[in-house]
Design a protein around this motif. Structure first.
Motif, PDB file in Angstrom:
ATOM      1  N   MET A   1       0.847  -1.205   0.000  1.00 41.92           N
ATOM      2  CA  MET A   1       0.000   0.000   0.000  1.00 41.92           C
ATOM      3  C   MET A   1       0.880   1.252   0.000  1.00 41.92           C
ATOM      4  SD  MET A   1      -3.262   0.549   2.493  1.00 41.92           S
ATOM      5  CE  MET A   1      -2.674   1.855   3.543  1.00 41.92           C
ATOM      6  N   ALA A   2       0.507   2.191  -0.846  1.00 42.43           N
ATOM      7  CA  ALA A   2       1.298   3.430  -0.915  1.00 42.43           C
ATOM      8  C   ALA A   2       1.220   4.189   0.406  1.00 42.43           C
ATOM      9  CB  ALA A   2       0.755   4.309  -2.045  1.00 42.43           C
ATOM     10  N   GLY A   3       2.226   5.013   0.655  1.00 40.35           N
ATOM     11  CA  GLY A   3       2.236   5.812   1.881  1.00 40.35           C
ATOM     12  C   GLY A   3       1.145   6.873   1.845  1.00 40.35           C
ATOM     13  N   LYS A   4       1.076   7.615   2.900  1.00 38.15           N
ATOM     14  CA  LYS A   4       0.033   8.644   3.001  1.00 38.15           C
ATOM     15  C   LYS A   4       0.606  10.039   2.732  1.00 38.15           C
ATOM     16  CE  LYS A   4      -2.847   6.604   6.623  1.00 38.15           C
ATOM     17  NZ  LYS A   4      -3.334   6.890   7.987  1.00 38.15           N
ATOM     18  N   THR A   5      -0.216  10.884   2.167  1.00 38.76           N
ATOM     19  CA  THR A   5       0.167  12.293   2.048  1.00 38.76           C
ATOM     20  C   THR A   5      -0.118  12.961   3.398  1.00 38.76           C
ATOM     21  OG1 THR A   5      -2.030  13.015   1.402  1.00 38.76           O
ATOM     22  CG2 THR A   5      -0.547  12.346  -0.385  1.00 38.76           C
ATOM     23  N   LEU A   6       0.409  14.146   3.553  1.00 38.83           N
ATOM     24  CA  LEU A   6       0.129  14.928   4.763  1.00 38.83           C
ATOM     25  C   LEU A   6      -1.381  15.129   4.915  1.00 38.83           C
ATOM     26  CD1 LEU A   6       0.746  16.801   7.131  1.00 38.83           C
ATOM     27  CD2 LEU A   6       1.356  18.595   5.489  1.00 38.83           C
ATOM     28  N   TYR A   7      -2.030  15.431   3.799  1.00 40.45           N
ATOM     29  CA  TYR A   7      -3.488  15.632   3.836  1.00 40.45           C
ATOM     30  C   TYR A   7      -4.192  14.355   4.293  1.00 40.45           C
ATOM     31  CZ  TYR A   7      -8.273  16.144   2.134  1.00 40.45           C
ATOM     32  OH  TYR A   7      -9.645  16.155   2.039  1.00 40.45           O
ATOM     33  N   ASP A   8      -3.781  13.198   3.752  1.00 42.87           N
ATOM     34  CA  ASP A   8      -4.391  11.919   4.170  1.00 42.87           C
ATOM     35  C   ASP A   8      -4.263  11.738   5.679  1.00 42.87           C
ATOM     36  OD1 ASP A   8      -4.785  11.317   1.476  1.00 42.87           O
ATOM     37  OD2 ASP A   8      -2.991  10.049   1.326  1.00 42.87           O
ATOM     38  N   GLN A 262       5.441  16.563  23.998  1.00 38.72           N
ATOM     39  CA  GLN A 262       4.622  15.539  23.326  1.00 38.72           C
ATOM     40  C   GLN A 262       4.164  16.025  21.957  1.00 38.72           C
ATOM     41  OE1 GLN A 262       1.132  14.486  25.604  1.00 38.72           O
ATOM     42  NE2 GLN A 262       2.382  13.762  27.307  1.00 38.72           N
ATOM     43  N   ALA A 263       3.741  17.279  21.936  1.00 42.61           N
ATOM     44  CA  ALA A 263       3.233  17.849  20.683  1.00 42.61           C
ATOM     45  C   ALA A 263       4.338  17.890  19.634  1.00 42.61           C
ATOM     46  CB  ALA A 263       2.677  19.250  20.935  1.00 42.61           C
ATOM     47  N   VAL A 264       5.514  18.360  20.027  1.00 44.33           N
ATOM     48  CA  VAL A 264       6.620  18.465  19.069  1.00 44.33           C
ATOM     49  C   VAL A 264       6.964  17.084  18.508  1.00 44.33           C
ATOM     50  CG1 VAL A 264       9.068  19.059  18.812  1.00 44.33           C
ATOM     51  CG2 VAL A 264       7.543  20.588  20.075  1.00 44.33           C
ATOM     52  N   GLU A 265       6.907  16.090  19.346  1.00 40.84           N
ATOM     53  CA  GLU A 265       7.181  14.719  18.913  1.00 40.84           C
ATOM     54  C   GLU A 265       6.138  14.281  17.862  1.00 40.84           C
ATOM     55  OE1 GLU A 265      10.007  13.432  19.739  1.00 40.84           O
ATOM     56  OE2 GLU A 265       9.491  11.674  18.518  1.00 40.84           O
ATOM     57  N   ALA A 266       4.880  14.561  18.176  1.00 36.99           N
ATOM     58  CA  ALA A 266       3.790  14.155  17.275  1.00 36.99           C
ATOM     59  C   ALA A 266       3.869  14.910  15.938  1.00 36.99           C
ATOM     60  CB  ALA A 266       2.447  14.409  17.943  1.00 36.99           C
ATOM     61  N   TRP A 267       4.308  16.166  15.978  1.00 37.27           N
ATOM     62  CA  TRP A 267       4.355  16.979  14.756  1.00 37.27           C
ATOM     63  C   TRP A 267       5.391  16.482  13.752  1.00 37.27           C
ATOM     64  CZ3 TRP A 267       4.291  22.302  17.787  1.00 37.27           C
ATOM     65  CH2 TRP A 267       3.021  22.476  18.343  1.00 37.27           C
ATOM     66  N   LYS A 268       6.321  15.666  14.228  1.00 33.73           N
ATOM     67  CA  LYS A 268       7.347  15.136  13.299  1.00 33.73           C
ATOM     68  C   LYS A 268       6.726  14.284  12.198  1.00 33.73           C
ATOM     69  CE  LYS A 268      11.239  15.326  16.429  1.00 33.73           C
ATOM     70  NZ  LYS A 268      11.740  14.685  17.633  1.00 33.73           N
ATOM     71  N   ASP A 269       5.520  13.773  12.465  1.00 32.80           N
ATOM     72  CA  ASP A 269       4.868  12.926  11.462  1.00 32.80           C
ATOM     73  C   ASP A 269       4.073  13.745  10.440  1.00 32.80           C
ATOM     74  OD1 ASP A 269       4.256  10.351  10.440  1.00 32.80           O
ATOM     75  OD2 ASP A 269       2.249  10.479  11.351  1.00 32.80           O
ATOM     76  N   LEU A 270       4.078  15.061  10.590  1.00 30.59           N
ATOM     77  CA  LEU A 270       3.251  15.903   9.706  1.00 30.59           C
ATOM     78  C   LEU A 270       3.964  16.217   8.388  1.00 30.59           C
ATOM     79  CD1 LEU A 270       1.690  18.244  12.397  1.00 30.59           C
ATOM     80  CD2 LEU A 270       0.616  16.302  11.235  1.00 30.59           C
ATOM     81  N   VAL A 271       4.308  15.145   7.690  1.00 28.65           N
ATOM     82  CA  VAL A 271       4.946  15.231   6.369  1.00 28.65           C
ATOM     83  C   VAL A 271       4.329  14.140   5.503  1.00 28.65           C
ATOM     84  CG1 VAL A 271       7.177  16.102   7.207  1.00 28.65           C
ATOM     85  CG2 VAL A 271       6.775  13.649   7.114  1.00 28.65           C
TER      86      VAL A 271
END
Ligand code: IPM
Ligand code: SF4
Length: 476
Positions: A1-8, A262-271
């Motif tokens: 399965m293809a990866g996800k876009t930021l929007y997804d 915690q937030a900064v850690e979670a934001w790393k996935d926003l790509v």
């Protein structure tokens, strides 16, 4: 399965319920409110006997109708227009009644909705952000899913904290390479719209990526996402990175302490994942972009400053030919006229596209030690918020503008649209840092030319459009 876009990713993490007909319910983290699109929503809520679901998800300020002249210090009573006055009063009353945080007209934190929410840290990476305003796309610059909603949706969000939505397609606009000296985020987005057209992004969420986007400041990214709507997309996005984190850090509404970590850690996935699939991909070479000037009555009618306005005789497509003829007539321009021959009457530096501190600095750099041309009737600088204004004053930018002959105003939407006293008279040409150049947008019969802040300041001192690079010291 293809990866996800930021929007997804943003969509998936806010999905409450997906229906078989394609519609879905998504959770809304932040709701921003202004005086134009909220009165009926609050009224609807009241008639239904309901209350806002989560008071602290909301933040409000009046912006469209507020005057920007010094008289406005007199408060709501100083608003001459009855409808405008009623809208601002109604916003105050509604926010007071429900206990919603509002930065009222003369609060130093007041300003344009899309400037104040990021400034306060009320817009955060990973959030869903909505507002009854099409330029809510601005907030996508933080890696947030942000778009405008209509008044009935404002009521729905107030009542339920959810929105009925439909997933959009994914578009990638990749801008690689180094932006030439004197060329800005505004020029990038105008060039994108010139390339893909005002319908180019229809049905898509646009993610802006590439080295030229990464190199931009957060302010610049906001300028780009702001105008996604003019490219037909309701959503514009930029992945979160260290600059995003740095910008948000310490702002009043941003998380603190352990929650911040915690937030900064979670934001790393926003790509977007490296193998994410986009439905449409558009590429631009930043090095090829020149300062842009819109010549017509749609943001796609835009050219580089060294070009000439089109000649309808050379357009084969009859529909396009007609629109060129009509736009030239409305704009009072002749076929093949050089952009640098367009004589300006007014200059407006402001709006949610370009009224942040970086924009004012860029304009001031050009205005410094120069004078507004005697042929210009009025040149106004309108900071996007009271805090931007204070910052600019601390840096002495107000003095630079005043000495050059610009007016230095109080914050608001101002001349971006004709909903307050700042407007064009019929036939006047305006170099404007705003985002829309539709017929009558800045006043009946007014003629808007969209440009960057530096280009607007250059036009002010030159009286006609000029490549700002000719005015920059040491320009290569
Ligand atoms: C008044 C408001 C609904 C409108 C919008 O939605 O964008 C305005 O902000 C604009 O820029 O035209
Ligand atoms: S500044 Fe202009 S574009 Fe932005 S919200 Fe106000 S009216 Fe709309």
């Amino acid at each position: 399965m293809a990866g996800k876009t930021l929007y997804d990713k943003l969509w998936d993490s806010h999905l409450v319920k997906q229906r078989d007909d394609g519609s879905a319910l998504i959770y809304i983290d932040r709701h921003i409110i202004h005086e134009v699109t909220s009165p009926q929503a609050f009224e609807g809520l009241r008639l239904a006997g309901r209350k806002p679901w989560r008071i602290d998800a909301n933040i409000a300020t009046p912006d469209h109708n507020v005057p920007t002249t010094p008289e406005r210090k007199g408060g709501i009573a100083a608003i001459a227009d009855q409808v405008s006055r009623l809208q601002v009063q109604t916003l105050d009353d509604n926010c007071d009644e429900y206990g919603i945080v509002e930065f009222k007209m003369n609060d130093v934190r007041q300003g344009i909705v899309h400037v104040i929410s990021p400034e306060q840290g009320a817009t955060l990476p990973g959030m869903t952000v909505v507002c009854g305003d099409s330029h809510t796309s601005t907030h996508g610059a933080f890696g947030a899913l942000a778009h405008g909603i209509g008044t009935s949706e404002v009521e729905h969000v107030l009542a339920t904290q959810c929105l009925v939505a439909k997933k959009m397609k994914n578009m990638l606009v990749r801008v690689d390479g180094q932006l030439p000296f004197g060329v800005t985020a505004k020029d990038i987005v105008l060039a994108v719209i010139g390339k893909i057209g005002t319908a180019g992004g229809n049905g898509h969420a646009i993610e802006f990526a590439g080295s030229a986007i990464r190199d931009l400041s957060i302010e610049g990214r906001m300028t780009i996402c702001n105008m996604s709507i003019e490219a037909g997309a309701r959503v514009g996005l930029v992945a979160a990175d260290e600059k995003t984190v740095e910008y948000v850090k310490g702002r009043p509404f941003a998380p603190k302490g352990a929650q911040w970590e915690q937030a900064v850690e979670a934001w790393k996935d926003l790509v977007s994942d490296a193998d994410a699939r986009f439905d449409t991909v558009v590429e631009l070479d930043a090095a090829q972009i020149k300062p842009q000037v819109s010549w017509g009555t749609s943001p796609e009618m835009v050219l580089a400053v060294d070009q000439n306005v089109p000649d309808p005789a050379r357009e084969a497509d009859p529909v396009k030919r007609d629109s060129i003829v009509r736009a030239l007539k409305y704009m009072g321009l002749t076929a093949n006229q050089a952009i640098t021959d367009i004589q300006l009457d007014r200059v407006f530096i402001g709006s949610c596209t370009n009224s942040r501190i970086e924009d004012l600095r860029a304009a001031a750099e050009i205005a410094k030690g120069r004078k507004v041309a005697s042929t210009i009737k009025q040149a106004i600088v309108v900071p996007g918020s009271g805090l931007v204004k204070a910052q600019a004053e601390a840096e002495g930018l107000d003095k630079i503008f005043l000495e050059a002959g610009f007016e230095w105003r109080e914050p608001g939407c101002s001349m971006c649209l004709a909903m307050n006293p700042d407007r064009l008279e019929s036939g006047e040409h305006c170099a404007s840092t705003s985002n829309r150049n539709f017929e009558g947008r800045q006043g009946a019969g007014g003629r808007t030319h969209l440009v960057s802040p530096a280009m607007a300041a250059a036009a002010a001192v030159n009286g006609r459009f000029i490549d700002v690079r000719e005015l920059i010291q040491g320009a290569q």
